[in-house]
Design a protein around this motif. Structure first.
Motif, PDB file in Angstrom:
ATOM      1  N   LYS A  86     -18.319  -0.232  31.393  1.00 44.55           N
ATOM      2  CA  LYS A  86     -18.924   0.491  30.270  1.00 44.55           C
ATOM      3  C   LYS A  86     -18.509   1.959  30.315  1.00 44.55           C
ATOM      4  CE  LYS A  86     -23.304   1.636  28.078  1.00 44.55           C
ATOM      5  NZ  LYS A  86     -24.747   1.558  28.154  1.00 44.55           N
ATOM      6  N   TYR A  87     -18.119   2.475  29.160  1.00 47.38           N
ATOM      7  CA  TYR A  87     -17.694   3.865  29.011  1.00 47.38           C
ATOM      8  C   TYR A  87     -18.581   4.536  27.971  1.00 47.38           C
ATOM      9  CZ  TYR A  87     -13.376   2.448  31.333  1.00 47.38           C
ATOM     10  OH  TYR A  87     -12.457   1.962  32.236  1.00 47.38           O
ATOM     11  N   GLU A  88     -18.810   5.848  28.151  1.00 47.63           N
ATOM     12  CA  GLU A  88     -19.610   6.585  27.187  1.00 47.63           C
ATOM     13  C   GLU A  88     -18.983   7.931  26.857  1.00 47.63           C
ATOM     14  OE1 GLU A  88     -24.263   5.306  27.491  1.00 47.63           O
ATOM     15  OE2 GLU A  88     -23.630   7.082  28.554  1.00 47.63           O
ATOM     16  N   TYR A  89     -19.156   8.295  25.604  1.00 46.63           N
ATOM     17  CA  TYR A  89     -18.861   9.647  25.146  1.00 46.63           C
ATOM     18  C   TYR A  89     -20.153  10.169  24.535  1.00 46.63           C
ATOM     19  CZ  TYR A  89     -17.759  13.224  21.733  1.00 46.63           C
ATOM     20  OH  TYR A  89     -17.780  14.370  20.988  1.00 46.63           O
ATOM     21  N   ILE A 131     -23.888   9.207  20.427  1.00 48.88           N
ATOM     22  CA  ILE A 131     -23.570   8.658  21.747  1.00 48.88           C
ATOM     23  C   ILE A 131     -22.734   7.424  21.476  1.00 48.88           C
ATOM     24  CG2 ILE A 131     -24.463   7.657  23.863  1.00 48.88           C
ATOM     25  CD1 ILE A 131     -27.063   9.289  23.283  1.00 48.88           C
ATOM     26  N   ASP A 132     -21.519   7.446  21.965  1.00 47.52           N
ATOM     27  CA  ASP A 132     -20.539   6.409  21.688  1.00 47.52           C
ATOM     28  C   ASP A 132     -20.337   5.592  22.959  1.00 47.52           C
ATOM     29  OD1 ASP A 132     -18.554   5.174  20.144  1.00 47.52           O
ATOM     30  OD2 ASP A 132     -17.830   7.098  19.418  1.00 47.52           O
ATOM     31  N   SER A 133     -20.404   4.286  22.851  1.00 48.88           N
ATOM     32  CA  SER A 133     -20.313   3.404  24.009  1.00 48.88           C
ATOM     33  C   SER A 133     -19.250   2.330  23.772  1.00 48.88           C
ATOM     34  CB  SER A 133     -21.673   2.743  24.237  1.00 48.88           C
ATOM     35  OG  SER A 133     -21.606   1.806  25.267  1.00 48.88           O
ATOM     36  N   ILE A 134     -18.427   2.113  24.776  1.00 47.81           N
ATOM     37  CA  ILE A 134     -17.429   1.035  24.736  1.00 47.81           C
ATOM     38  C   ILE A 134     -17.620   0.190  25.985  1.00 47.81           C
ATOM     39  CG2 ILE A 134     -14.979   0.434  24.710  1.00 47.81           C
ATOM     40  CD1 ILE A 134     -14.427   3.207  23.533  1.00 47.81           C
ATOM     41  N   ILE A 135     -17.815  -1.099  25.790  1.00 46.99           N
ATOM     42  CA  ILE A 135     -17.916  -2.042  26.907  1.00 46.99           C
ATOM     43  C   ILE A 135     -16.643  -2.872  26.904  1.00 46.99           C
ATOM     44  CG2 ILE A 135     -19.204  -3.946  27.936  1.00 46.99           C
ATOM     45  CD1 ILE A 135     -21.678  -2.821  26.406  1.00 46.99           C
ATOM     46  N   ILE A 136     -15.856  -2.726  27.968  1.00 51.64           N
ATOM     47  CA  ILE A 136     -14.571  -3.423  28.063  1.00 51.64           C
ATOM     48  C   ILE A 136     -14.735  -4.614  28.990  1.00 51.64           C
ATOM     49  CG2 ILE A 136     -12.159  -3.215  28.741  1.00 51.64           C
ATOM     50  CD1 ILE A 136     -12.380  -0.219  28.105  1.00 51.64           C
ATOM     51  N   GLU A 137     -14.487  -5.795  28.426  1.00 55.52           N
ATOM     52  CA  GLU A 137     -14.531  -7.031  29.191  1.00 55.52           C
ATOM     53  C   GLU A 137     -13.108  -7.566  29.315  1.00 55.52           C
ATOM     54  OE1 GLU A 137     -18.894  -8.704  28.330  1.00 55.52           O
ATOM     55  OE2 GLU A 137     -17.569  -8.712  26.586  1.00 55.52           O
ATOM     56  N   ASP A 138     -12.957  -8.767  29.834  1.00 52.87           N
ATOM     57  CA  ASP A 138     -11.641  -9.303  30.179  1.00 52.87           C
ATOM     58  C   ASP A 138     -10.606  -9.179  29.067  1.00 52.87           C
ATOM     59  OD1 ASP A 138      -9.808 -10.503  31.944  1.00 52.87           O
ATOM     60  OD2 ASP A 138     -10.190 -12.461  31.051  1.00 52.87           O
ATOM     61  N   SER A 139     -10.902  -9.609  27.879  1.00 48.81           N
ATOM     62  CA  SER A 139      -9.917  -9.513  26.800  1.00 48.81           C
ATOM     63  C   SER A 139     -10.493  -8.913  25.521  1.00 48.81           C
ATOM     64  CB  SER A 139      -9.328 -10.895  26.489  1.00 48.81           C
ATOM     65  OG  SER A 139     -10.346 -11.762  26.058  1.00 48.81           O
ATOM     66  N   ILE A 140     -11.796  -8.618  25.521  1.00 45.78           N
ATOM     67  CA  ILE A 140     -12.430  -8.043  24.338  1.00 45.78           C
ATOM     68  C   ILE A 140     -13.194  -6.770  24.714  1.00 45.78           C
ATOM     69  CG2 ILE A 140     -12.666 -10.256  23.134  1.00 45.78           C
ATOM     70  CD1 ILE A 140     -15.667 -10.133  23.851  1.00 45.78           C
ATOM     71  N   TYR A 141     -13.493  -5.986  23.701  1.00 47.21           N
ATOM     72  CA  TYR A 141     -14.352  -4.826  23.911  1.00 47.21           C
ATOM     73  C   TYR A 141     -15.428  -4.821  22.822  1.00 47.21           C
ATOM     74  CZ  TYR A 141     -12.189  -2.340  19.994  1.00 47.21           C
ATOM     75  OH  TYR A 141     -11.771  -1.961  18.750  1.00 47.21           O
ATOM     76  N   LEU A 166     -29.085   2.430  16.947  1.00 46.79           N
ATOM     77  CA  LEU A 166     -27.759   1.847  16.775  1.00 46.79           C
ATOM     78  C   LEU A 166     -27.294   2.041  15.336  1.00 46.79           C
ATOM     79  CD1 LEU A 166     -25.446   0.155  18.056  1.00 46.79           C
ATOM     80  CD2 LEU A 166     -26.645  -1.880  17.241  1.00 46.79           C
ATOM     81  N   MET A 167     -26.105   2.656  15.182  1.00 50.04           N
ATOM     82  CA  MET A 167     -25.567   2.938  13.855  1.00 50.04           C
ATOM     83  C   MET A 167     -24.306   2.132  13.547  1.00 50.04           C
ATOM     84  SD  MET A 167     -27.890   4.957  12.924  1.00 50.04           S
ATOM     85  CE  MET A 167     -27.397   5.703  11.405  1.00 50.04           C
ATOM     86  N   TYR A 168     -23.659   1.600  14.578  1.00 51.72           N
ATOM     87  CA  TYR A 168     -22.451   0.788  14.387  1.00 51.72           C
ATOM     88  C   TYR A 168     -22.254  -0.100  15.615  1.00 51.72           C
ATOM     89  CZ  TYR A 168     -17.580  -0.641  14.302  1.00 51.72           C
ATOM     90  OH  TYR A 168     -16.434  -1.400  14.331  1.00 51.72           O
ATOM     91  N   LYS A 169     -21.795  -1.323  15.361  1.00 49.44           N
ATOM     92  CA  LYS A 169     -21.416  -2.221  16.442  1.00 49.44           C
ATOM     93  C   LYS A 169     -20.255  -3.076  15.965  1.00 49.44           C
ATOM     94  CE  LYS A 169     -23.052  -5.684  19.676  1.00 49.44           C
ATOM     95  NZ  LYS A 169     -24.205  -6.487  20.120  1.00 49.44           N
ATOM     96  N   GLY A 170     -19.165  -3.058  16.737  1.00 47.94           N
ATOM     97  CA  GLY A 170     -17.986  -3.852  16.416  1.00 47.94           C
ATOM     98  C   GLY A 170     -17.357  -4.425  17.673  1.00 47.94           C
ATOM     99  N   ASN A 171     -16.640  -5.499  17.507  1.00 47.76           N
ATOM    100  CA  ASN A 171     -15.947  -6.167  18.617  1.00 47.76           C
ATOM    101  C   ASN A 171     -14.508  -6.419  18.234  1.00 47.76           C
ATOM    102  OD1 ASN A 171     -18.348  -6.750  20.269  1.00 47.76           O
ATOM    103  ND2 ASN A 171     -18.881  -8.090  18.577  1.00 47.76           N
ATOM    104  N   SER A 172     -13.623  -6.346  19.207  1.00 46.33           N
ATOM    105  CA  SER A 172     -12.236  -6.714  18.972  1.00 46.33           C
ATOM    106  C   SER A 172     -11.528  -6.874  20.320  1.00 46.33           C
ATOM    107  CB  SER A 172     -11.521  -5.664  18.117  1.00 46.33           C
ATOM    108  OG  SER A 172     -10.268  -6.172  17.676  1.00 46.33           O
TER     109      SER A 172
END
Length: 127
Positions: free
Chosen positions: A26-29, A35-45, A56-62
């Motif tokens: 998990k990464y944060e800015y 407050i921006d959060s990115i959770i990086i898993e094996d092949s998706i984030y 929570l104002m936005y949630k996306g996966n890719s």
């Protein structure tokens, strides 16, 4: 000669795999507005943006990729600390999604993703 090629190939595969494993997490800015959060898993984030109140104002996966010392996010919503006033759905964000390639620095203190270092927008890995 075949043995040397085999050993070199194995070394490259294992070193790349080790680097990739160090990226996961998990990464944060923390900006002035969000407050921006990115959770990086094996092949998706998973990318989440919260306002200063923690809503929570936005949630996306890719998907993401790792090449050299860069991480590439596919379909990334690059908010850059913009104050979202209402929840942004994936459908609404779809027209703003980009392919984002960023340097990622891994050292003994952790990992940092430099999205826009000129504006001091960097994501610090939470250990």
């Amino acid at each position: 000669m075949k043995n040397i090629t085999y050993v070199i190939t194995l070394f490259i595969l294992f070193s790349c795999s080790d680097q990739k494993n160090k990226i996961l997490g998990k990464y944060e800015y923390i900006g002035n507005q969000t407050i921006d959060s990115i959770i990086i898993e094996d092949s998706i984030y998973t990318h989440m943006i919260f306002n200063k109140d923690g809503k929570l104002m936005y949630k996306g996966n890719s998907q993401w990729q790792f090449e050299g010392n860069r991480i590439i996010f596919l379909n990334f919503y690059n908010n850059e600390d913009y104050n979202l006033t209402e929840f942004l759905t994936e459908e609404q964000a779809n027209k703003f999604l980009i392919r984002l390639s960023c340097p990622i620095n891994i050292n003994n203190k952790g990992a940092i993703i430099e999205v826009n270092s000129h504006e001091n927008i960097v994501y610090q890995k939470n250990n």
